[in-house]
Design a protein around this motif. Structure first.
Motif, PDB file in Angstrom:
ATOM      1  N   ALA A 112      16.398  -1.904  15.042  1.00 38.57           N
ATOM      2  CA  ALA A 112      15.046  -1.500  15.450  1.00 38.57           C
ATOM      3  C   ALA A 112      14.329  -0.772  14.311  1.00 38.57           C
ATOM      4  CB  ALA A 112      15.125  -0.616  16.691  1.00 38.57           C
ATOM      5  N   MET A 113      15.042   0.110  13.613  1.00 40.71           N
ATOM      6  CA  MET A 113      14.405   0.877  12.534  1.00 40.71           C
ATOM      7  C   MET A 113      14.074  -0.007  11.337  1.00 40.71           C
ATOM      8  SD  MET A 113      13.949   3.827  13.684  1.00 40.71           S
ATOM      9  CE  MET A 113      13.860   3.169  15.343  1.00 40.71           C
ATOM     10  N   VAL A 114      15.012  -0.891  10.984  1.00 47.67           N
ATOM     11  CA  VAL A 114      14.787  -1.762   9.816  1.00 47.67           C
ATOM     12  C   VAL A 114      13.543  -2.637  10.060  1.00 47.67           C
ATOM     13  CG1 VAL A 114      15.729  -3.712   8.497  1.00 47.67           C
ATOM     14  CG2 VAL A 114      17.170  -1.726   8.985  1.00 47.67           C
ATOM     15  N   ARG A 115      13.421  -3.146  11.299  1.00 51.21           N
ATOM     16  CA  ARG A 115      12.255  -3.973  11.639  1.00 51.21           C
ATOM     17  C   ARG A 115      10.957  -3.193  11.394  1.00 51.21           C
ATOM     18  NH1 ARG A 115      12.991  -4.874  17.102  1.00 51.21           N
ATOM     19  NH2 ARG A 115      15.124  -5.551  16.789  1.00 51.21           N
ATOM     20  N   GLN A 116      10.932  -1.934  11.876  1.00 51.28           N
ATOM     21  CA  GLN A 116       9.718  -1.107  11.703  1.00 51.28           C
ATOM     22  C   GLN A 116       9.459  -0.814  10.236  1.00 51.28           C
ATOM     23  OE1 GLN A 116       8.720   2.376  13.807  1.00 51.28           O
ATOM     24  NE2 GLN A 116       9.862   1.845  15.631  1.00 51.28           N
ATOM     25  N   GLN A 117      10.537  -0.561   9.487  1.00 48.87           N
ATOM     26  CA  GLN A 117      10.374  -0.215   8.065  1.00 48.87           C
ATOM     27  C   GLN A 117       9.827  -1.416   7.289  1.00 48.87           C
ATOM     28  OE1 GLN A 117      14.400   1.054   7.425  1.00 48.87           O
ATOM     29  NE2 GLN A 117      14.109   2.850   8.710  1.00 48.87           N
ATOM     30  N   GLN A 118      10.302  -2.609   7.646  1.00 48.44           N
ATOM     31  CA  GLN A 118       9.813  -3.808   6.948  1.00 48.44           C
ATOM     32  C   GLN A 118       8.334  -4.039   7.249  1.00 48.44           C
ATOM     33  OE1 GLN A 118      12.870  -6.499   8.333  1.00 48.44           O
ATOM     34  NE2 GLN A 118      14.028  -6.300   6.419  1.00 48.44           N
ATOM     35  N   LYS A 119       7.942  -3.707   8.499  1.00 43.79           N
ATOM     36  CA  LYS A 119       6.533  -3.831   8.878  1.00 43.79           C
ATOM     37  C   LYS A 119       5.682  -2.846   8.077  1.00 43.79           C
ATOM     38  CE  LYS A 119       5.227  -4.823  13.625  1.00 43.79           C
ATOM     39  NZ  LYS A 119       5.368  -4.121  14.908  1.00 43.79           N
ATOM     40  N   LEU A 120       6.185  -1.606   7.981  1.00 41.45           N
ATOM     41  CA  LEU A 120       5.429  -0.558   7.267  1.00 41.45           C
ATOM     42  C   LEU A 120       5.248  -0.881   5.785  1.00 41.45           C
ATOM     43  CD1 LEU A 120       7.108   2.621   8.852  1.00 41.45           C
ATOM     44  CD2 LEU A 120       4.711   1.961   9.085  1.00 41.45           C
ATOM     45  N   GLY A 121       6.204  -1.643   5.219  1.00 44.57           N
ATOM     46  CA  GLY A 121       6.126  -1.930   3.785  1.00 44.57           C
ATOM     47  C   GLY A 121       5.659  -3.340   3.473  1.00 44.57           C
ATOM     48  N   LYS A 122       5.171  -4.037   4.525  1.00 45.03           N
ATOM     49  CA  LYS A 122       4.816  -5.454   4.360  1.00 45.03           C
ATOM     50  C   LYS A 122       3.771  -5.678   3.263  1.00 45.03           C
ATOM     51  CE  LYS A 122       2.746  -7.857   7.472  1.00 45.03           C
ATOM     52  NZ  LYS A 122       2.247  -8.276   8.720  1.00 45.03           N
ATOM     53  N   LYS A 123       2.805  -4.757   3.215  1.00 44.89           N
ATOM     54  CA  LYS A 123       1.730  -4.929   2.210  1.00 44.89           C
ATOM     55  C   LYS A 123       2.120  -4.348   0.859  1.00 44.89           C
ATOM     56  CE  LYS A 123      -2.004  -5.057   5.528  1.00 44.89           C
ATOM     57  NZ  LYS A 123      -2.840  -4.157   6.297  1.00 44.89           N
ATOM     58  N   ARG A 124       3.328  -3.911   0.735  1.00 50.93           N
ATOM     59  CA  ARG A 124       3.874  -3.255  -0.468  1.00 50.93           C
ATOM     60  C   ARG A 124       3.080  -1.977  -0.776  1.00 50.93           C
ATOM     61  NH1 ARG A 124       7.640  -7.116  -1.126  1.00 50.93           N
ATOM     62  NH2 ARG A 124       8.722  -6.288  -2.919  1.00 50.93           N
TER      63      ARG A 124
END
Ligand code: DC
Length: 236
Positions: A112-124
């Motif tokens: 769950a956390m990794v999914r959110q972190q990847q979303k937060l960093g999607k735009k780099r």
């Protein structure tokens, strides 16, 4: 200008978050403290009596947890919010430090956390600190640094941080906590703490925060220059 992802991984209390915050503000990037997310989940589990051996209770709880970061003009940094409540101070307390590693070892929590972190960093354009950023969350991060420091140095640094927040904790207790967390974080089955093969190794025992920031900024700057030289012109 194309932006990059900077992944700072390593052991607790070796200067990751102080470095990450300053690097992010120098570059105008967003700082994401992934440890704070695991701490917020731990606080929720603690307050709601979630048993770590009950997968159904964990799955239900994860559905109800919303973590966000909001800028605090007083500190000039982001605070962590759990379901719209500012938990920044609470999650730094010792009773959370003592409970966070077993919670962060639960695969459902990690997913769950990794999914959110990847979303937060999607735009780099992010500086993320944690344990598995360079290995799992952003294996394609342009800059990866793996940080460590001598155990006693880490314990002193953590004690100083706690004293600044009016929490007096015995050094031995902090040492034990760091040792236990190191063990759990490095031996868990799902994305354990380990250096990514392409990460730069940084021992901060004898370094100041400014020197650490300088080190990461140099890596970041050359990477930004490189990716923007080879990038196609932006289409407007
Ligand atoms: O960085 P910190 O001490 O606030 O992190 C708290 C705990 O969260 C740490 O003991 C391990 C866990 N953690 C993790 O498993 N993965 C991350 N990316 C960040 C933290």
């Amino acid at each position: 200008m194309r932006k990059i992802v900077i992944a700072l991984d390593g052991y607790s209390a070796c200067g990751k978050s102080s470095t990450a915050k300053l690097v992010a503000s120098q570059l105008g990037y967003t700082y994401i403290d992934t440890g704070a997310m695991y701490r917020a989940v731990t606080l929720y589990f603690y307050e709601n009596y979630i048993e770590l051996t009950n997968p159904k209770a964990i799955a239900d709880a994860l559905e109800k947890i919303e973590i966000s970061f909001r800028f605090n003009p007083n500190t000039q940094h982001s605070d962590t919010y759990l379901n719209n409540l500012n938990v920044e101070d609470e999650i730094r307390k010792m009773y959370i430090s003592e409970r966070v590693s077993p919670v962060s070892a639960i695969p459902e929590v990690r997913r769950a956390m990794v999914r959110q972190q990847q979303k937060l960093g999607k735009k780099r354009g992010v500086v993320m600190d944690g344990r598995d950023i360079g290995t799992t969350v952003f294996p394609d991060a342009e800059v990866k640094v793996f940080m460590t420091a001598d155990l006693y140095t880490r314990a002193f640094r953590r004690q100083k941080e706690l004293i600044e927040k009016d929490e007096i904790v015995d050094l031995d207790e902090i040492l034990e906590n760091l040792k236990t967390r190191d063990r759990i974080d490095t031996t868990r089955a799902e994305s354990p703490l380990k250096k990514a093969e392409d990460a730069h190794f940084l021992d901060t025992t004898f370094m100041t925060v400014d020197e650490q920031v300088e080190y990461v900024l140099q890596l970041a700057t050359s990477s930004i220059i490189q990716i923007n030289k080879i990038a196609k012109p932006l289409e407007i």
